[in-house]
Design a protein around this motif. Structure first.
Motif, PDB file in Angstrom:
ATOM      1  N   ASP A 235       6.564 -28.314 -25.242  1.00 22.60           N
ATOM      2  CA  ASP A 235       5.491 -29.190 -24.744  1.00 22.60           C
ATOM      3  C   ASP A 235       4.101 -28.587 -24.979  1.00 22.60           C
ATOM      4  O   ASP A 235       3.220 -29.229 -25.527  1.00 22.60           O
ATOM      5  N   SER A 236       3.923 -27.334 -24.557  1.00 24.69           N
ATOM      6  CA  SER A 236       2.568 -26.746 -24.639  1.00 24.69           C
ATOM      7  C   SER A 236       2.309 -26.066 -25.988  1.00 24.69           C
ATOM      8  O   SER A 236       1.162 -25.804 -26.334  1.00 24.69           O
ATOM      9  N   PHE A 237       3.353 -25.753 -26.721  1.00 24.58           N
ATOM     10  CA  PHE A 237       3.301 -24.988 -27.977  1.00 24.58           C
ATOM     11  C   PHE A 237       2.904 -23.525 -27.760  1.00 24.58           C
ATOM     12  O   PHE A 237       2.713 -22.775 -28.718  1.00 24.58           O
ATOM     13  N   ASN A 238       2.727 -23.115 -26.471  1.00 23.76           N
ATOM     14  CA  ASN A 238       2.430 -21.702 -26.216  1.00 23.76           C
ATOM     15  C   ASN A 238       3.669 -20.854 -26.479  1.00 23.76           C
ATOM     16  O   ASN A 238       4.793 -21.299 -26.248  1.00 23.76           O
ATOM     17  N   CYS A 239       3.468 -19.604 -26.952  1.00 25.86           N
ATOM     18  CA  CYS A 239       4.595 -18.667 -26.954  1.00 25.86           C
ATOM     19  C   CYS A 239       4.663 -18.095 -25.546  1.00 25.86           C
ATOM     20  O   CYS A 239       4.105 -18.693 -24.617  1.00 25.86           O
TER      21      CYS A 239
ATOM     22  N   ALA B  45      -3.571 -27.936 -33.168  1.00 28.45           N
ATOM     23  CA  ALA B  45      -4.970 -28.202 -32.779  1.00 28.45           C
ATOM     24  C   ALA B  45      -5.011 -29.298 -31.704  1.00 28.45           C
ATOM     25  O   ALA B  45      -5.786 -29.204 -30.740  1.00 28.45           O
ATOM     26  N   GLU B  46      -4.158 -30.301 -31.844  1.00 27.87           N
ATOM     27  CA  GLU B  46      -4.114 -31.375 -30.839  1.00 27.87           C
ATOM     28  C   GLU B  46      -3.686 -30.840 -29.476  1.00 27.87           C
ATOM     29  O   GLU B  46      -4.205 -31.261 -28.435  1.00 27.87           O
TER      30      GLU B  46
ATOM     31  N   GLU C 230      -5.837 -31.141 -26.098  1.00 28.64           N
ATOM     32  CA  GLU C 230      -5.219 -31.762 -24.921  1.00 28.64           C
ATOM     33  C   GLU C 230      -5.374 -30.847 -23.705  1.00 28.64           C
ATOM     34  O   GLU C 230      -5.725 -31.287 -22.614  1.00 28.64           O
ATOM     35  N   ASP C 231      -5.138 -29.552 -23.932  1.00 25.47           N
ATOM     36  CA  ASP C 231      -5.208 -28.581 -22.846  1.00 25.47           C
ATOM     37  C   ASP C 231      -6.635 -28.468 -22.300  1.00 25.47           C
ATOM     38  O   ASP C 231      -6.856 -28.431 -21.098  1.00 25.47           O
TER      39      ASP C 231
ATOM     40  N   LYS D  31      -8.956 -30.804 -22.509  1.00 29.74           N
ATOM     41  CA  LYS D  31      -9.247 -32.070 -21.828  1.00 29.74           C
ATOM     42  C   LYS D  31      -8.657 -32.092 -20.418  1.00 29.74           C
ATOM     43  O   LYS D  31      -9.325 -32.473 -19.455  1.00 29.74           O
ATOM     44  N   ASN D  32      -7.431 -31.622 -20.287  1.00 26.73           N
ATOM     45  CA  ASN D  32      -6.773 -31.615 -18.975  1.00 26.73           C
ATOM     46  C   ASN D  32      -7.449 -30.665 -17.997  1.00 26.73           C
ATOM     47  O   ASN D  32      -7.375 -30.858 -16.779  1.00 26.73           O
ATOM     48  N   ALA D  33      -8.102 -29.628 -18.543  1.00 30.28           N
ATOM     49  CA  ALA D  33      -8.733 -28.624 -17.675  1.00 30.28           C
ATOM     50  C   ALA D  33     -10.094 -29.100 -17.148  1.00 30.28           C
ATOM     51  O   ALA D  33     -10.626 -28.546 -16.191  1.00 30.28           O
ATOM     52  N   ILE D  34     -10.666 -30.120 -17.783  1.00 36.23           N
ATOM     53  CA  ILE D  34     -12.009 -30.610 -17.377  1.00 36.23           C
ATOM     54  C   ILE D  34     -11.905 -31.453 -16.112  1.00 36.23           C
ATOM     55  O   ILE D  34     -11.075 -32.312 -15.994  1.00 36.23           O
TER      56      ILE D  34
END
Ligand SMILES: Cc1cc2nc3c(=O)[nH]c(=O)nc-3n(C[C@H](O)[C@H](O)[C@H](O)COP(=O)(O)OP(=O)(O)OC[C@H]3O[C@@H](n4cnc5c(N)ncnc54)[C@H](O)[C@@H]3O)c2cc1C
Length: 280
Positions: free
Chosen positions: A236-240, A269-270, A274-275, A277-280
């Motif tokens: 979902d987040s693409f984070n490792c 990049a998307e 997204e991350d 945007k969600n943090a704002i």
């Protein structure tokens, strides 16, 4: 300092992959493929694909063929380069890796393609970096068989299948520009892969007439068609396993060519946008 880092390092950044492993980033082994480049006269491929009396207005012919061997291995052609050249792709001193490319006009004498066999994680030792070490091992052998100075080891495909050293080439001459040494490529791959590749090359004759016969030549070693490791990332987040660190593209194990690597870059990049945007 940054909150996000998209790590798109390609599959040859072995130093960085080791650094990541040593710093606790989760990696896993994945299936990849190794083998040789096979070269034919482009004219011969045109005749096989279009017929003997083909129109010269047609573009240089391409092919993409595969078979499954008795040992249930996939043997397949990859990155076929019409009217192209075999090129050096080494990234470490004393190790030889090759690749192939076509220039825009695709008008050179030879057609080349990788002919590869799958390497499964179970073929290798337990360690997650065993695929990289395996690549290094075969690249070292190729360097030595080539006689050093990045000359490439070359053999007639028929001699490779028979297991005899090539002493004279027929009509196809290697396009690899640094130079070559005629040899026996049989010592490069471990027996299971070597035997599968040989069986696959014989079977491929059913797909393209005389594919591994007549003057067809093999140049070693094609070891970088795909990454032997994947840098794990959350779906979902693409984070490792470190927040903000986003593995991307071929080296991270999420792509297998220019287009898929580009698309994965856009997707990463998307995720960052997204991350934010969600943090704002
Ligand atoms: C000769 C050749 C021909 C090819 N032909 C085709 C083809 O016809 N079609 C196709 O689909 N694919 C082809 N490929 C494969 C294709 O190039 C790759 O699949 C694609 O480029 C992968 O993209 P990527 O962005 O994941 O990695 P890369 O394009 O490899 O980019 C990684 C980048 O990261 C940089 N880097 C690595 N470590 C560091 C560091 N520590 N600091 C800074 N920068 C670093 C590298 O220098 C590189 O620029 C070919 C490859 C080669 C070598």
């Amino acid at each position: 300092q940054t909150e996000y880092c998209i790590l798109a390092i390609g599959h040859s950044a072995r130093d960085t992959l080791y650094m990541l492993k040593n710093r606790g980033i989760n990696l896993t082994k994945k299936t990849f493929a190794v083998g040789f480049r096979i070269e034919h006269k482009q004219e011969y491929i045109n005749e096989c694909q279009y017929g003997k009396n083909y129109s010269k207005l047609l573009p240089p012919a391409e092919y993409k063929i595969n078979v499954r061997t008795k040992q249930k291995r996939g043997v397949f052609t990859f990155c076929m380069c019409p009217g192209g050249v075999v090129v050096p792709a080494s990234s470490e001193q004393g190790y030889l890796a090759i690749n192939g490319m076509s220039y825009n006009k695709r008008n050179l004498e030879n057609a080349n393609s990788a002919v590869l066999v799958n390497v499964e994680p179970s073929d290798l030792e337990e360690d997650v970096m065993s695929g990289i070490e395996f690549q290094r091992k075969i690249e070292k052998k190729a360097f030595e068989l080539g006689g050093g100075k990045y000359k490439a080891p070359v053999q007639l495909a028929t001699d490779y299948i028979k297991g005899i050293k090539t002493t004279k080439l027929l009509d196809v001459k290697p396009s690899y520009s640094i130079g070559y040494t005629l040899t026996d490529l049989n010592g490069i791959l471990p027996p299971i892969l070597n035997e599968s590749l040989k069986e696959g090359l014989v079977q491929l004759n059913k797909k393209i007439n005389n594919f591994s016969k007549k003057g067809a030549i093999l140049t070693g070693v094609e070891s970088r068609s795909s990454s032997p490791v994947r840098i794990n990332r959350d779906k979902d987040s693409f984070n490792c396993n470190i927040k903000g660190l986003i593995p991307c593209g071929e080296g991270a194990g999420y792509a297998g060519g220019i287009m898929t690597a580009a698309v994965d870059g856009i997707k990463c990049a998307e995720k960052v946008m997204e991350d934010i945007k969600n943090a704002i």
